[in-house]
Write a protein that holds these residues in place. Structure first.
Motif, short mmCIF file in Angstrom:
data_model
loop_
_atom_site.label_atom_id
_atom_site.label_comp_id
_atom_site.label_asym_id
_atom_site.label_seq_id
_atom_site.Cartn_x
_atom_site.Cartn_y
_atom_site.Cartn_z
N SER B 34 0.84 -1.21 0.00
CA SER B 34 0.00 0.00 0.00
C SER B 34 0.86 1.25 0.00
CB SER B 34 -0.88 0.05 1.24
OG SER B 34 -1.67 -1.09 1.31
N LEU B 35 1.82 1.29 0.91
CA LEU B 35 2.66 2.48 1.02
C LEU B 35 3.47 2.70 -0.25
CD1 LEU B 35 4.34 2.49 4.56
CD2 LEU B 35 2.77 4.15 3.61
N PHE B 36 3.94 1.60 -0.83
CA PHE B 36 4.75 1.71 -2.04
C PHE B 36 3.90 2.25 -3.20
CE2 PHE B 36 6.84 -0.19 -5.84
CZ PHE B 36 7.99 0.56 -5.77
N ALA B 37 2.67 1.71 -3.30
CA ALA B 37 1.77 2.18 -4.36
C ALA B 37 1.49 3.67 -4.19
CB ALA B 37 0.47 1.38 -4.35
N ILE B 38 1.22 4.06 -2.96
CA ILE B 38 0.91 5.48 -2.70
C ILE B 38 2.12 6.36 -3.03
CG2 ILE B 38 0.42 7.16 -0.88
CD1 ILE B 38 -1.22 4.97 0.52
N SER B 39 3.29 5.97 -2.51
CA SER B 39 4.44 6.86 -2.72
C SER B 39 4.91 6.84 -4.17
CB SER B 39 5.58 6.54 -1.77
OG SER B 39 5.71 5.17 -1.58
N MET B 40 4.75 5.67 -4.84
CA MET B 40 5.12 5.61 -6.25
C MET B 40 4.21 6.53 -7.06
SD MET B 40 7.66 4.28 -7.40
CE MET B 40 8.02 4.20 -9.12
N ALA B 41 2.91 6.51 -6.75
CA ALA B 41 1.95 7.36 -7.45
C ALA B 41 2.35 8.83 -7.26
CB ALA B 41 0.53 7.12 -6.94
N LEU B 42 2.71 9.17 -6.01
CA LEU B 42 3.07 10.57 -5.73
C LEU B 42 4.38 10.94 -6.42
CD1 LEU B 42 2.08 10.88 -1.96
CD2 LEU B 42 0.83 11.65 -3.96
N LEU B 43 5.35 10.01 -6.40
CA LEU B 43 6.65 10.28 -7.02
C LEU B 43 6.49 10.48 -8.53
CD1 LEU B 43 9.69 10.45 -6.23
CD2 LEU B 43 9.88 8.10 -7.03
N LEU B 44 5.69 9.59 -9.15
CA LEU B 44 5.49 9.70 -10.60
C LEU B 44 4.76 10.99 -10.94
CD1 LEU B 44 4.66 6.05 -11.70
CD2 LEU B 44 6.76 7.34 -12.06
N LEU B 45 3.79 11.32 -10.11
CA LEU B 45 3.04 12.57 -10.31
C LEU B 45 4.00 13.76 -10.26
CD1 LEU B 45 0.24 13.83 -10.58
CD2 LEU B 45 0.11 13.93 -8.11
N TYR B 46 4.90 13.70 -9.29
CA TYR B 46 5.86 14.77 -9.09
C TYR B 46 6.80 14.88 -10.30
CZ TYR B 46 9.55 17.55 -6.98
OH TYR B 46 10.47 18.52 -6.72
N ILE B 47 7.31 13.70 -10.73
CA ILE B 47 8.24 13.72 -11.87
C ILE B 47 7.53 14.17 -13.14
CG2 ILE B 47 9.61 12.22 -13.39
CD1 ILE B 47 10.48 10.71 -10.88
N ALA B 48 6.29 13.68 -13.35
CA ALA B 48 5.52 14.10 -14.53
C ALA B 48 5.34 15.62 -14.51
CB ALA B 48 4.17 13.41 -14.55
N ASN B 49 5.07 16.14 -13.33
CA ASN B 49 4.88 17.57 -13.17
C ASN B 49 6.16 18.32 -13.54
OD1 ASN B 49 2.99 19.44 -12.57
ND2 ASN B 49 3.50 19.56 -10.40
N MET B 50 7.29 17.74 -13.09
CA MET B 50 8.59 18.36 -13.37
C MET B 50 8.87 18.36 -14.87
SD MET B 50 10.18 19.57 -10.86
CE MET B 50 8.84 20.05 -9.84
N VAL B 51 8.58 17.23 -15.54
CA VAL B 51 8.78 17.12 -16.99
C VAL B 51 7.95 18.21 -17.68
CG1 VAL B 51 8.37 15.68 -19.02
CG2 VAL B 51 9.31 14.66 -16.94
N MET B 52 6.72 18.36 -17.21
CA MET B 52 5.82 19.36 -17.79
C MET B 52 6.37 20.77 -17.59
SD MET B 52 3.45 18.02 -19.26
CE MET B 52 3.31 16.30 -19.52
N ILE B 53 6.85 21.03 -16.38
CA ILE B 53 7.37 22.38 -16.10
C ILE B 53 8.57 22.67 -17.00
CG2 ILE B 53 8.62 23.73 -14.36
CD1 ILE B 53 6.70 22.51 -12.29
N GLU B 54 9.41 21.64 -17.16
CA GLU B 54 10.58 21.79 -18.01
C GLU B 54 10.16 22.09 -19.46
OE1 GLU B 54 13.44 22.09 -16.97
OE2 GLU B 54 14.78 21.80 -18.69
N ALA B 55 9.15 21.32 -19.93
CA ALA B 55 8.66 21.53 -21.30
C ALA B 55 8.08 22.94 -21.42
CB ALA B 55 7.61 20.49 -21.63
N GLN B 56 7.37 23.32 -20.38
CA GLN B 56 6.73 24.63 -20.36
C GLN B 56 7.78 25.75 -20.44
OE1 GLN B 56 3.94 24.40 -17.20
NE2 GLN B 56 3.65 26.60 -17.12
N ASN B 57 8.89 25.53 -19.71
CA ASN B 57 9.94 26.54 -19.73
C ASN B 57 10.58 26.70 -21.10
OD1 ASN B 57 9.62 27.24 -17.13
ND2 ASN B 57 11.20 25.86 -16.34
N ARG B 58 10.51 25.62 -21.88
CA ARG B 58 11.15 25.69 -23.19
C ARG B 58 10.25 26.37 -24.22
NH1 ARG B 58 13.74 19.70 -23.39
NH2 ARG B 58 15.12 20.00 -21.62
#
Lengths: 226, 303
Positions: B34-58
């Motif tokens: 359970s904890l792994f699923a939750i934290s993985m979901a949050l980590l992926l969400l965070y990384i996806a957000n970062m990828v988006m921000i990076e794309a946005q900056n470009r």
């Protein structure tokens, strides 16, 4: 002293487990409560330990009405009583020593006191050599002896033994009765609920007969007659 | 006396934890998943957000000025533009700088080099590169530039060439955020429910013991505390496993994220947020274990 004053216990569905019971049990007595299954023996015990409250009447324990004890004071009250059950009710994850020690731990005894008292009481019930065994490693009779040691270890005023020999062979049964007599001779009140005729006849102690929730006889040195 | 009892119940919780064997194993496994699923979901969400921000900056738009417009005029426009709230940055590139960039780029491209050699004069225009705070604001910025006092000086805005791309990126960002939040919330809910029910079953298996403990004179608190400590131990052990698993997962997805997020890659995100991850995972694990035990045991302590 335990006193039942006109006590009735009616369960939902208008089932009367006990009706108008009047009883006095003096300190230091050994009393056998006899009767068939469902006669109301266990209900008497439950009323004494305040697991159940009477529908009518009063149960008095050492001059105090059991009804008036506040819920949060119940654990302290129950430390006056030692319980022995037909199915032993030992904690399976604990060794014999730990099962007995538990009764002292909850009452806040120090580790030194526990280290002193537990081996002592295990020796009294003849289980000193089995202290480190788990309940599953012990026979029925041995488990019951541990359970008696647990009931005794904090010097309760009263021992309530609910069919203690119900699951035991005749030899173990007699050993357990001898232990209860020994405890009684040291001054502890013993209440024994049983339907074992042979045992009661051999004890030659006070016998209270119960049938359909009513006291039908109360003999000073009675026999098992219903 | 209170300390003695606290110490005893703590010890008892620990003893139960290792004596329960298979039950402990199952509970820790479920809590870990359970904890792994939750934290993985949050980590992926965070990384996806970062990828988006990076794309946005470009993403940016370039406003090209007619060649006759003076540099001072363009700088005046630049300082005007910088006053807008929607605009994050405005960068001035003079025609000479633009040429320089093109020349350096042309060393790799023969065709451009030849073309440049043929034109003797600098054929490029000065320009302002505008970055918006959010990609959905480019349309409005372009409109504002077109209707501004200097619209006469502008020769071209490349927004119209990029319009479709910009719109797509801004949609993807919105979608990812929504989907991430919904999936994250679902994972959190499932995790909590599964953990709670597993601990409930663990405690149910001790049901008859509570009666014995009570009759021996144990207070409700004394009965409850070892189970709460046991819950804390479940949380601690699961938390430890999850942190190791998260490290492994970040290590594995690192090559995929290399250069696509501001921090570099997923592993760097992991180390950069190690304290938050440790705190979050252990905190969530302990809280989940403790609260589940607390609630599950309550119903057995009524008498």
């Amino acid at each position: 002293m335990i006193k039942f004053e006109n006590v009735s216990k009616i369960y939902p569905g208008n089932f009367a487990a006990l009706e108008n019971i009047d009883l006095v049990i003096e300190d230091g007595e050994f009393v056998s409560i006899v009767g068939q299954s469902g006669a109301g023996k266990s209900t008497i015990f439950k009323l004494i330990t305040a697991e159940e409250l009477p529908t009518e009447g009063e149960v008095i324990f050492n001059d105090k009405s059991v009804k008036s004890i506040k819920r949060r004071h119940l654990p302290y009250f129950r430390r006056n009583i030692g319980m022995i059950f037909q199915d032993f009710k030992l904690l399976p994850q604990k060794t014999a020593f730990e099962n007995v020690a538990y009764a002292l731990e909850v009452a806040g005894y120090t580790n030194e006191e526990i280290a002193e008292k537990v081996p002592e009481i295990l020796d009294i019930v003849g289980m000193g050599s089995k202290a480190e065994k788990y309940p599953r490693q012990l026979s029925g009779g041995e488990q019951q002896k541990i359970s008696i040691a647990r009931a005794l270890v904090h010097n309760p005023h009263v021992i309530l033994a609910d069919e203690p020999s119900g699951n035991l062979d005749p030899i173990s049964t007699w050993e357990i009765m001898q232990l209860l007599l020994k405890i009684n001779s040291l001054g502890t009140t013993v209440l024994l609920a049983t339907h074992n005729k042979e045992t009661v006849d051999k004890l030659r102690k006070r016998v209270i007969g119960i049938e359909n929730g009513k006291v039908i006889r109360d003999d000073k040195t009675g026999k098992y007659i219903i | 006396m209170k300390w003695l009892k606290l110490l005893r119940t703590f010890k008892e919780g620990g003893v139960n934890f290792y004596r329960n064997g298979s039950l402990t194993f199952v509970t820790v496994t479920v809590l870990t998943v359970s904890l792994f699923a939750i934290s993985m979901a949050l980590l992926l969400l965070y990384i996806a957000n970062m990828v988006m921000i990076e794309a946005q900056n470009r993403v940016n738009i370039s406003v090209y000025f007619k060649s006759a417009v003076e540099e001072s005029r363009i700088l005046e426009v630049k300082s005007k533009l910088e006053e807008y709230d929607e605009i994050k940055y405005v960068k001035y590139i003079s025609k000479d700088q633009a040429l320089e960039e093109l020349v350096s780029y042309s060393t790799k491209n023969e065709t451009i080099k030849k073309a440049l050699d043929e034109v003797e004069e600098n054929p490029l225009n000065s320009l302002l590169v505008i970055g918006a705070k959010s990609p959905d604001q480019y349309a409005r910025i372009t409109e504002a530039v077109n209707s501004s006092f200097f619209s006469e000086d502008v020769s071209n805005i490349n927004f119209y060439d990029n319009e479709e791309n910009i719109r797509r990126i801004s949609n993807v960002i919105l979608m990812t955020k929504k989907a991430g939040l919904i999936f994250g919330a679902i994972f959190v809910l499932i995790g909590i429910l599964i953990t709670f029910n597993t601990i409930k079953l663990t405690i149910y298996s001790h049901k008859q013991e509570f009666e014995v403990m009570r009759l021996v004179g144990a207070s409700n608190l004394y009965i409850r505390m070892p189970f709460i400590f046991e819950g804390i131990f479940y949380g601690l052990v699961s938390g430890l496993i999850v942190v190791v698993l998260l490290f492994g997962a970040s290590y594995l997805i690192s090559p995929l994220t290399d250069g696509n997020i501001p921090q570099g890659n997923a592993l760097k995100v992991f180390w950069g947020h190690i304290w938050i991850i440790l705190g979050g995972v252990f905190g969530a694990g302990i809280l989940l274990g403790m609260v589940s035990s607390f609630i599950a045991i309550r119903r057995y302590l009524k008498v």
